[in-house]
Design a protein around this motif. Sequence first.
Motif, mmCIF file in Angstrom:
data_model
loop_
_atom_site.group_PDB
_atom_site.id
_atom_site.type_symbol
_atom_site.label_atom_id
_atom_site.label_comp_id
_atom_site.label_asym_id
_atom_site.label_seq_id
_atom_site.Cartn_x
_atom_site.Cartn_y
_atom_site.Cartn_z
ATOM 1 N N LEU A 1 42.104 37.990 36.724
ATOM 2 C CA LEU A 1 41.479 38.872 35.741
ATOM 3 C C LEU A 1 40.204 39.485 36.321
ATOM 4 O O LEU A 1 39.896 40.653 36.080
ATOM 5 C CB LEU A 1 41.156 38.096 34.461
ATOM 6 C CG LEU A 1 42.337 37.767 33.549
ATOM 7 C CD1 LEU A 1 41.917 36.762 32.472
ATOM 8 C CD2 LEU A 1 42.887 39.019 32.889
ATOM 9 N N GLY A 2 39.486 38.681 37.090
ATOM 10 C CA GLY A 2 38.239 39.155 37.699
ATOM 11 C C GLY A 2 38.455 40.273 38.697
ATOM 12 O O GLY A 2 37.593 41.144 38.869
ATOM 13 N N ILE A 3 39.603 40.275 39.388
ATOM 14 C CA ILE A 3 39.896 41.354 40.337
ATOM 15 C C ILE A 3 39.883 42.707 39.619
ATOM 16 O O ILE A 3 39.288 43.674 40.086
ATOM 17 C CB ILE A 3 41.260 41.112 41.023
ATOM 18 C CG1 ILE A 3 41.137 39.969 42.037
ATOM 19 C CG2 ILE A 3 41.751 42.393 41.719
ATOM 20 C CD1 ILE A 3 42.457 39.555 42.660
ATOM 21 N N GLY A 4 40.565 42.757 38.475
ATOM 22 C CA GLY A 4 40.584 44.011 37.717
ATOM 23 C C GLY A 4 39.239 44.362 37.127
ATOM 24 O O GLY A 4 38.836 45.532 37.107
ATOM 25 N N LYS A 5 38.527 43.339 36.654
ATOM 26 C CA LYS A 5 37.234 43.555 36.011
ATOM 27 C C LYS A 5 36.172 44.021 37.008
ATOM 28 O O LYS A 5 35.387 44.933 36.731
ATOM 29 C CB LYS A 5 36.782 42.255 35.340
ATOM 30 C CG LYS A 5 35.401 42.303 34.700
ATOM 31 C CD LYS A 5 35.381 43.206 33.490
ATOM 32 C CE LYS A 5 34.058 43.083 32.740
ATOM 33 N NZ LYS A 5 33.993 43.987 31.572
ATOM 34 N N LEU A 6 36.139 43.412 38.179
ATOM 35 C CA LEU A 6 35.082 43.697 39.147
ATOM 36 C C LEU A 6 35.340 44.961 39.961
ATOM 37 O O LEU A 6 34.422 45.699 40.277
ATOM 38 C CB LEU A 6 34.914 42.507 40.104
ATOM 39 C CG LEU A 6 34.370 41.215 39.485
ATOM 40 C CD1 LEU A 6 34.380 40.098 40.519
ATOM 41 C CD2 LEU A 6 32.951 41.428 38.965
ATOM 42 N N PHE A 7 36.608 45.203 40.294
ATOM 43 C CA PHE A 7 36.911 46.303 41.216
ATOM 44 C C PHE A 7 37.421 47.560 40.526
ATOM 45 O O PHE A 7 37.619 48.581 41.183
ATOM 46 C CB PHE A 7 37.909 45.822 42.274
ATOM 47 C CG PHE A 7 37.363 44.742 43.150
ATOM 48 C CD1 PHE A 7 36.524 45.044 44.204
ATOM 49 C CD2 PHE A 7 37.653 43.405 42.896
ATOM 50 C CE1 PHE A 7 35.999 44.047 45.005
ATOM 51 C CE2 PHE A 7 37.139 42.397 43.692
ATOM 52 C CZ PHE A 7 36.304 42.715 44.752
ATOM 53 N N GLY A 8 37.649 47.479 39.218
ATOM 54 C CA GLY A 8 37.994 48.675 38.467
ATOM 55 C C GLY A 8 39.177 49.437 39.038
ATOM 56 O O GLY A 8 40.243 48.850 39.273
ATOM 57 N N PRO A 9 39.024 50.742 39.296
ATOM 58 C CA PRO A 9 40.137 51.555 39.790
ATOM 59 C C PRO A 9 40.717 51.061 41.114
ATOM 60 O O PRO A 9 41.855 51.385 41.445
ATOM 61 C CB PRO A 9 39.493 52.944 39.969
ATOM 62 C CG PRO A 9 38.336 52.942 39.023
ATOM 63 C CD PRO A 9 37.812 51.541 39.037
ATOM 64 N N GLY A 10 39.937 50.292 41.877
ATOM 65 C CA GLY A 10 40.432 49.781 43.162
ATOM 66 C C GLY A 10 41.115 48.436 43.057
ATOM 67 O O GLY A 10 41.370 47.789 44.070
ATOM 68 N N TRP A 11 41.437 48.011 41.818
ATOM 69 C CA TRP A 11 41.990 46.670 41.626
ATOM 70 C C TRP A 11 43.306 46.464 42.370
ATOM 71 O O TRP A 11 43.556 45.366 42.889
ATOM 72 C CB TRP A 11 42.214 46.395 40.139
ATOM 73 C CG TRP A 11 43.366 47.139 39.518
ATOM 74 C CD1 TRP A 11 43.329 48.351 38.911
ATOM 75 C CD2 TRP A 11 44.735 46.707 39.455
ATOM 76 N NE1 TRP A 11 44.573 48.721 38.466
ATOM 77 C CE2 TRP A 11 45.461 47.724 38.790
ATOM 78 C CE3 TRP A 11 45.414 45.567 39.881
ATOM 79 C CZ2 TRP A 11 46.828 47.639 38.555
ATOM 80 C CZ3 TRP A 11 46.785 45.476 39.652
ATOM 81 C CH2 TRP A 11 47.478 46.494 38.993
#
Length: 218
Positions: free
Chosen positions: A154-164
């Motif tokens: 979940l943190g990957i999407g939250k922290l990196f946004g469009p670059g997830w």
Amino acid sequence: MELLEKIQQLFGSYGYSVMFFGLLLEFIALPFPGETTMAYAGYLSYRGQLDFGTLVILAFLGTTIGMTITYFIGARAGLPFIMRYGKWFFFKPDKLDKTQKWFAKYGNGLIFIGYFIPGVRHFTGYFSGIAAIPFRKFALYAYSGALFWVVLFLGIGKLFGPGWSAIFQLAHQYTAVILAVIGVVLIIAVIYRYRRSLSRSNTRKAVSVRQRQKQNAD
């Protein structure tokens, strides 16, 4: 892209419930792209469409409830039942054999690290029950591993946004390295705590000896 479109449609139709029921069903060994779904859900929280804390809670509950159900199925039904009726749960013989070998090699630790091994995490609950691992020990490894797993993806999407998506692929590619780093950090932490505990114990013993020597001298 087709998979992502399906995930987008699921969140559009069912919202947060996708996170809970999807992961619960995945750990009963039904096909569901749990990691991709979590990373995308994290991205939706980055955009402000979903609440990150709620996603973590639902993902954790779905994962742990699914794992707990499979543990008790394994404990009550045993390996013969799994081998006989596993096809109805999408258990392929090669995956069962793979999990058995991993379990024999890594034991209880597989319950924690198994989340990061494709084709293995879906069966660790069953084999934990079959192996009669005490539930408290199973819960310790399974629930702590679940928390780490859901927060990471979940943190990957939250922290990196469009670059997830790119980071998600890297995380998959270097899973072994990530696990090795985690293992080294845990070992260092255990050694550090042990040495501190030993040092404190030796200090207390030394103080106690000096006090007795002083008392004898008086």
